[in-house]
Enzyme design. Structure first.
Site, mmCIF file in Angstrom:
data_model
loop_
_atom_site.group_PDB
_atom_site.id
_atom_site.type_symbol
_atom_site.label_atom_id
_atom_site.label_comp_id
_atom_site.label_asym_id
_atom_site.label_seq_id
_atom_site.Cartn_x
_atom_site.Cartn_y
_atom_site.Cartn_z
ATOM 1 N N MET A 32 0.849 -1.201 0.000
ATOM 2 C CA MET A 32 0.000 0.000 0.000
ATOM 3 C C MET A 32 0.883 1.250 0.000
ATOM 4 O O MET A 32 0.419 2.341 0.354
ATOM 5 C CB MET A 32 -0.924 -0.010 1.214
ATOM 6 C CG MET A 32 -1.921 -1.172 1.153
ATOM 7 S SD MET A 32 -3.434 -0.885 2.074
ATOM 8 C CE MET A 32 -2.812 -0.647 3.708
ATOM 9 N N GLY A 33 2.162 1.081 -0.360
ATOM 10 C CA GLY A 33 3.053 2.239 -0.434
ATOM 11 C C GLY A 33 3.594 2.630 0.925
ATOM 12 O O GLY A 33 3.566 1.841 1.870
ATOM 13 N N HIS A 36 9.007 1.165 3.506
ATOM 14 C CA HIS A 36 10.066 1.273 4.515
ATOM 15 C C HIS A 36 11.020 0.097 4.336
ATOM 16 O O HIS A 36 10.890 -0.683 3.374
ATOM 17 C CB HIS A 36 9.460 1.341 5.917
ATOM 18 C CG HIS A 36 8.459 0.257 6.209
ATOM 19 N ND1 HIS A 36 8.810 -1.084 6.276
ATOM 20 C CD2 HIS A 36 7.118 0.292 6.413
ATOM 21 C CE1 HIS A 36 7.733 -1.803 6.536
ATOM 22 N NE2 HIS A 36 6.683 -0.995 6.602
ATOM 23 N N GLU A 37 11.937 -0.061 5.290
ATOM 24 C CA GLU A 37 12.955 -1.118 5.160
ATOM 25 C C GLU A 37 12.337 -2.521 5.083
ATOM 26 O O GLU A 37 12.907 -3.421 4.484
ATOM 27 C CB GLU A 37 13.947 -1.057 6.338
ATOM 28 C CG GLU A 37 14.882 0.129 6.278
ATOM 29 C CD GLU A 37 15.732 0.188 5.008
ATOM 30 O OE1 GLU A 37 16.293 -0.854 4.622
ATOM 31 O OE2 GLU A 37 15.819 1.269 4.404
ATOM 32 N N HIS A 39 9.571 -3.289 3.504
ATOM 33 C CA HIS A 39 9.216 -3.479 2.090
ATOM 34 C C HIS A 39 10.471 -3.712 1.250
ATOM 35 O O HIS A 39 10.473 -4.532 0.339
ATOM 36 C CB HIS A 39 8.485 -2.237 1.541
ATOM 37 C CG HIS A 39 7.153 -1.989 2.174
ATOM 38 N ND1 HIS A 39 6.919 -0.947 3.026
ATOM 39 C CD2 HIS A 39 5.972 -2.658 2.060
ATOM 40 C CE1 HIS A 39 5.654 -0.962 3.410
ATOM 41 N NE2 HIS A 39 5.058 -1.993 2.848
ATOM 42 N N GLN A 154 -2.779 -12.117 7.703
ATOM 43 C CA GLN A 154 -3.013 -11.797 6.283
ATOM 44 C C GLN A 154 -2.303 -12.821 5.401
ATOM 45 O O GLN A 154 -2.861 -13.332 4.426
ATOM 46 C CB GLN A 154 -2.495 -10.387 5.983
ATOM 47 C CG GLN A 154 -2.325 -10.108 4.495
ATOM 48 C CD GLN A 154 -1.920 -8.675 4.211
ATOM 49 O OE1 GLN A 154 -2.762 -7.781 4.264
ATOM 50 N NE2 GLN A 154 -0.654 -8.436 3.899
ATOM 51 N N VAL A 177 11.154 -6.920 9.683
ATOM 52 C CA VAL A 177 12.321 -6.069 9.929
ATOM 53 C C VAL A 177 11.982 -5.176 11.126
ATOM 54 O O VAL A 177 10.863 -4.665 11.229
ATOM 55 C CB VAL A 177 12.652 -5.214 8.686
ATOM 56 C CG1 VAL A 177 13.833 -4.292 8.951
ATOM 57 C CG2 VAL A 177 12.945 -6.125 7.495
ATOM 58 N N SER A 187 4.302 1.136 8.238
ATOM 59 C CA SER A 187 4.031 2.458 7.673
ATOM 60 C C SER A 187 3.315 3.331 8.704
ATOM 61 O O SER A 187 3.386 4.560 8.644
ATOM 62 C CB SER A 187 3.162 2.335 6.420
ATOM 63 O OG SER A 187 3.790 1.471 5.499
HETATM 64 O O1 PAF Z 1 -0.037 -5.759 3.344
HETATM 65 C C1 PAF Z 1 -0.452 -4.836 2.605
HETATM 66 O O2 PAF Z 1 0.235 -3.847 2.356
HETATM 67 C C2 PAF Z 1 -1.858 -4.913 2.042
HETATM 68 O O3 PAF Z 1 -2.726 -5.514 2.947
HETATM 69 C C3 PAF Z 1 -1.922 -5.616 0.682
HETATM 70 C C4 PAF Z 1 -1.455 -7.050 0.762
HETATM 71 C C5 PAF Z 1 -1.053 -4.850 -0.316
HETATM 72 C C6 PAF Z 1 -3.367 -5.625 0.139
HETATM 73 O O4 PAF Z 1 -3.874 -4.345 -0.001
#
Ligand code: PAF
Length: 285
Positions: A32-33, A36-37, A39, A154, A177, A187
């Site tokens: 979702m943008g 950070h580290e 990601h 998730q 991390v 985030s």
């Molecule tokens: O983990 C996330 O950033 C979100 O839940 C995802 C998997 C991109 C779905 O919107």
């Protein structure tokens, strides 16, 4: 790196990618943008395995009516830089209308995997995640997809979705991390003021203590007592806990006994001020 906002352009770019790397497996890192580290770690793993598509979409379906959809951090310029630095080949940041969420005819309803942990506290959240990830999987057709362990529930729900609908996607869960003191990167950490930031790490400390107790094979009733004490300590420190417990990794149901050879996950979630934080640690008994 190509930055793409429409499905037509995405399909063209994927075709070109397939032609350029016919024998390499396509990697997907959905986000979702506000990268950070954590990601970056997902992107590094993905890029090492093959040409990588990263997606950025703040998915309205997975936010409740009183949650932080409007103030969720958005910084496409910075995110673009991160993706470029990590060697992403396609960045798909769809215009909202490309995700076709306004006239939803189907709901992907997870079953027992959302009975506990965040499920009861975020009604509709996992349905929203599944809906958008299913659409991204269909559009991008990745061979492998990468998710963070911080959102362990998730990950398990999406893994079950891929399994149940026989989608040929290899799912990966990458270790969380952390900051030097143990706080899981998120985030949402940028919402925290200095005092809240200090409080936030108490969740990780509590998880560690429970993990240690389980791994040391302390008696079940001692572990329960410790868990209750930690709940009290967290709430005394101003952390409004939603849950703190040990769960079976495959069913995600709470477990009070910890037989040898079975993996468990100790997980917690709660609020510091206006910020909801989650974290977990895997336990191998
Ligand atoms: O983990 C996330 O950033 C979100 O839940 C995802 C998997 C991109 C779905 O919107």
């Amino acid at each position: 790196m190509e930055i793409i906002h429409t499905i037509d352009a995405l399909q063209e770019a994927l075709l070109a990618q397939q032609k350029a790397f016919p024998n390499r497996s396509r990697q997907l890192v959905p986000t979702m943008g506000a990268l950070h580290e954590g990601h970056r770690e997902l992107l590094k793993h993905a890029v090492a395995e093959g040409p990588t598509v990263a997606t950025i979409f703040v998915n309205p379906l997975q936010f409740g009516p009183n949650e932080d959809f409007d103030r969720y951090p958005r910084d496409l310029t910075q995110d673009q830089k991160v993706c470029e630095e990590e060697g992403v080949s396609i960045l798909f940041a769809p215009h909202p209308e490309e995700m076709a969420l306004s006239n939803q005819q189907f709901v992907l309803q997870p079953n027992n995997l959302i009975d506990y942990m965040c499920g009861p506290h975020r009604p509709g959240h996992f349905e929203g995640v599944c809906h958008v990830v299913m659409r991204l999987f269909q559009l991008i057709q990745p061979d492998e997809a990468w998710f963070g362990q911080k959102d362990f529930q998730q990950y398990r729900v999406l893994e079950a979705m891929v399994d149940e609908f026989a989608m040929p996607i290899h799912m990966h869960c990458v270790e969380t991390v952390r900051e030097a003191d143990g706080l899981a990167l998120s985030s949402r950490n940028r919402y925290l003021n200095a005092q809240e930031r200090e409080r936030a790490v108490t969740l990780f400390n509590a998880l560690e203590q429970i993990k240690e107790a389980v791994e040391a094979k302390e008696p079940a009733e001692i572990i329960q007592k410790k868990r209750k004490q930690l709940e009290t300590q967290l709430s005394d420190a101003g952390f409004r806990l939603e849950y703190l417990d040990v769960f079976n990794v495959s069913t995600l149901a709470p477990s009070k006994t910890f037989p040898d050879g079975q993996p468990f996950v100790v997980a917690g979630a709660g609020w510091v001020g206006q910020t909801r934080l989650i974290d977990n640690l895997l336990i191998n008994v």
